[in-house]
Design a protein around this motif. Sequence first.
Motif, PDB file in Angstrom:
ATOM      1  N   THR A  37      12.678  -1.704 -10.810  1.00  0.00           N
ATOM      2  CA  THR A  37      11.919  -2.064 -12.006  1.00  0.00           C
ATOM      3  C   THR A  37      12.849  -2.050 -13.210  1.00  0.00           C
ATOM      4  O   THR A  37      13.934  -1.474 -13.157  1.00  0.00           O
ATOM      5  N   ASN A  38      12.423  -2.673 -14.269  1.00  0.00           N
ATOM      6  CA  ASN A  38      13.288  -2.839 -15.435  1.00  0.00           C
ATOM      7  C   ASN A  38      13.296  -1.649 -16.381  1.00  0.00           C
ATOM      8  O   ASN A  38      14.076  -1.641 -17.305  1.00  0.00           O
ATOM      9  N   PHE A  39      12.416  -0.703 -16.193  1.00  0.00           N
ATOM     10  CA  PHE A  39      12.399   0.412 -17.124  1.00  0.00           C
ATOM     11  C   PHE A  39      12.058   1.706 -16.411  1.00  0.00           C
ATOM     12  O   PHE A  39      11.443   1.710 -15.359  1.00  0.00           O
ATOM     13  N   ALA A  40      12.499   2.783 -17.009  1.00  0.00           N
ATOM     14  CA  ALA A  40      12.136   4.120 -16.555  1.00  0.00           C
ATOM     15  C   ALA A  40      11.236   4.723 -17.626  1.00  0.00           C
ATOM     16  O   ALA A  40      11.354   4.415 -18.809  1.00  0.00           O
ATOM     17  N   LYS A  41      10.341   5.581 -17.202  1.00  0.00           N
ATOM     18  CA  LYS A  41       9.441   6.248 -18.135  1.00  0.00           C
ATOM     19  C   LYS A  41      10.241   7.024 -19.171  1.00  0.00           C
ATOM     20  O   LYS A  41      11.221   7.686 -18.833  1.00  0.00           O
ATOM     21  N   ARG A  42       9.804   6.922 -20.421  1.00  0.00           N
ATOM     22  CA  ARG A  42      10.444   7.689 -21.476  1.00  0.00           C
ATOM     23  C   ARG A  42       9.441   7.934 -22.586  1.00  0.00           C
ATOM     24  O   ARG A  42       8.407   7.265 -22.659  1.00  0.00           O
ATOM     25  N   VAL A  43       9.753   8.900 -23.427  1.00  0.00           N
ATOM     26  CA  VAL A  43       8.894   9.226 -24.563  1.00  0.00           C
ATOM     27  C   VAL A  43       9.719   9.122 -25.836  1.00  0.00           C
ATOM     28  O   VAL A  43      10.947   9.209 -25.804  1.00  0.00           O
ATOM     29  N   LYS A  44       9.031   8.950 -26.940  1.00  0.00           N
ATOM     30  CA  LYS A  44       9.714   8.767 -28.223  1.00  0.00           C
ATOM     31  C   LYS A  44      10.392  10.045 -28.704  1.00  0.00           C
ATOM     32  O   LYS A  44      11.517  10.021 -29.174  1.00  0.00           O
ATOM     33  N   THR A  45       9.695  11.172 -28.609  1.00  0.00           N
ATOM     34  CA  THR A  45      10.225  12.463 -29.044  1.00  0.00           C
ATOM     35  C   THR A  45       9.799  13.525 -28.041  1.00  0.00           C
ATOM     36  O   THR A  45       8.927  13.292 -27.195  1.00  0.00           O
ATOM     37  N   GLU A  46      10.368  14.699 -28.154  1.00  0.00           N
ATOM     38  CA  GLU A  46       9.976  15.808 -27.284  1.00  0.00           C
ATOM     39  C   GLU A  46       8.493  16.150 -27.475  1.00  0.00           C
ATOM     40  O   GLU A  46       7.805  16.507 -26.522  1.00  0.00           O
ATOM     41  N   ASN A  47       7.993  16.059 -28.700  1.00  0.00           N
ATOM     42  CA  ASN A  47       6.584  16.359 -28.954  1.00  0.00           C
ATOM     43  C   ASN A  47       5.645  15.309 -28.372  1.00  0.00           C
ATOM     44  O   ASN A  47       4.447  15.547 -28.279  1.00  0.00           O
ATOM     45  N   ALA A  48       6.189  14.151 -27.995  1.00  0.00           N
ATOM     46  CA  ALA A  48       5.353  13.123 -27.385  1.00  0.00           C
ATOM     47  C   ALA A  48       4.899  13.547 -25.991  1.00  0.00           C
ATOM     48  O   ALA A  48       3.924  13.016 -25.466  1.00  0.00           O
ATOM     49  N   ILE A  49       5.592  14.510 -25.383  1.00  0.00           N
ATOM     50  CA  ILE A  49       5.160  15.050 -24.088  1.00  0.00           C
ATOM     51  C   ILE A  49       3.994  15.975 -24.390  1.00  0.00           C
ATOM     52  O   ILE A  49       4.146  17.001 -25.045  1.00  0.00           O
ATOM     53  N   ARG A  50       2.804  15.565 -23.939  1.00  0.00           N
ATOM     54  CA  ARG A  50       1.601  16.297 -24.314  1.00  0.00           C
ATOM     55  C   ARG A  50       0.461  15.933 -23.385  1.00  0.00           C
ATOM     56  O   ARG A  50       0.541  14.971 -22.635  1.00  0.00           O
ATOM     57  N   ASP A  51      -0.598  16.719 -23.464  1.00  0.00           N
ATOM     58  CA  ASP A  51      -1.837  16.441 -22.751  1.00  0.00           C
ATOM     59  C   ASP A  51      -2.858  15.970 -23.779  1.00  0.00           C
ATOM     60  O   ASP A  51      -3.090  16.658 -24.780  1.00  0.00           O
ATOM     61  N   ILE A  52      -3.453  14.811 -23.525  1.00  0.00           N
ATOM     62  CA  ILE A  52      -4.418  14.235 -24.454  1.00  0.00           C
ATOM     63  C   ILE A  52      -5.789  14.185 -23.781  1.00  0.00           C
ATOM     64  O   ILE A  52      -5.959  13.484 -22.775  1.00  0.00           O
ATOM     65  N   PRO A  53      -6.761  14.915 -24.309  1.00  0.00           N
ATOM     66  CA  PRO A  53      -8.106  14.839 -23.728  1.00  0.00           C
ATOM     67  C   PRO A  53      -8.694  13.457 -23.986  1.00  0.00           C
ATOM     68  O   PRO A  53      -8.467  12.854 -25.029  1.00  0.00           O
ATOM     69  N   LEU A  54      -9.434  12.962 -23.013  1.00  0.00           N
ATOM     70  CA  LEU A  54     -10.041  11.643 -23.141  1.00  0.00           C
ATOM     71  C   LEU A  54     -11.426  11.756 -23.766  1.00  0.00           C
ATOM     72  O   LEU A  54     -12.233  12.596 -23.371  1.00  0.00           O
ATOM     73  N   HIS A  55     -11.686  10.903 -24.706  1.00  0.00           N
ATOM     74  CA  HIS A  55     -12.999  10.835 -25.349  1.00  0.00           C
ATOM     75  C   HIS A  55     -14.040  10.506 -24.282  1.00  0.00           C
ATOM     76  O   HIS A  55     -13.769   9.753 -23.337  1.00  0.00           O
ATOM     77  N   PRO A  56     -15.250  11.046 -24.393  1.00  0.00           N
ATOM     78  CA  PRO A  56     -16.290  10.788 -23.391  1.00  0.00           C
ATOM     79  C   PRO A  56     -16.597   9.305 -23.168  1.00  0.00           C
ATOM     80  O   PRO A  56     -17.073   8.926 -22.100  1.00  0.00           O
ATOM     81  N   ILE A  57     -16.289   8.445 -24.130  1.00  0.00           N
ATOM     82  CA  ILE A  57     -16.576   7.015 -23.974  1.00  0.00           C
ATOM     83  C   ILE A  57     -15.847   6.424 -22.777  1.00  0.00           C
ATOM     84  O   ILE A  57     -16.319   5.490 -22.147  1.00  0.00           O
ATOM     85  N   PHE A  58     -14.673   6.997 -22.419  1.00  0.00           N
ATOM     86  CA  PHE A  58     -13.929   6.468 -21.282  1.00  0.00           C
ATOM     87  C   PHE A  58     -14.704   6.612 -19.975  1.00  0.00           C
ATOM     88  O   PHE A  58     -14.584   5.780 -19.086  1.00  0.00           O
TER      89      PHE A  58
END
Length: 189
Positions: A37-58
């Motif tokens: 594949t053309n890319f490997a997973k990456r994040v913008k900053t160290e703080n971008a590594i996080r857990d994000i709760p999903l809104h109930p609408i999902f």
Amino acid sequence: MRMNEILQLEKADFRKTDGGVNFVRVTDEEHGNYTGTNFAKRVKTENAIRDIPLHPIFGKIGFLEWVQERPDGRLFPEAAIGAAEKPSDLYSKRFRSNLKFANVWKPRRLVFHSFRNNFNDALRHAGVPEELRKAINGWQEQRSMDQRYGRGQTVETLFEHVKKVEYPGLSLEFLKIAAEVVPGRASSR
């Protein structure tokens, strides 16, 4: 989430706490072998590594069901196609083209990143404290001693604030209907 964070998502990034809160783990960790594949997973900053709760609408619009029905691996494998260094290079152009076609594009004002701006405003209007907004959005706090100690906020705490977000007058029910009529998709409804 940032566009790159979304386009890099894998089925394994979707999790649920013991208390039943659905969340996305944003990380630069690959769960599959994507050689070629053309890319490997990456994040913008160290703080971008996080857990994000999903809104109930999902859950209400069938998105979580769609994720579960997907095969293991990247949720958007087509994002790896192309010569771009990162998937958002191509998709931001596509998004802009769609905005232009819909006659709503405004250079540097109405772009994909506007969703992040709008969501942060919605968090602010819901009374979510700045510390929690930063944790949800993955913003880096420079020179903060508080950021260096402890583990941060729990997914459950963040969820209690994310679920406060509302967009009066916005109906997403059409997404649920659209998901039900996708060819080849079995619906339990």
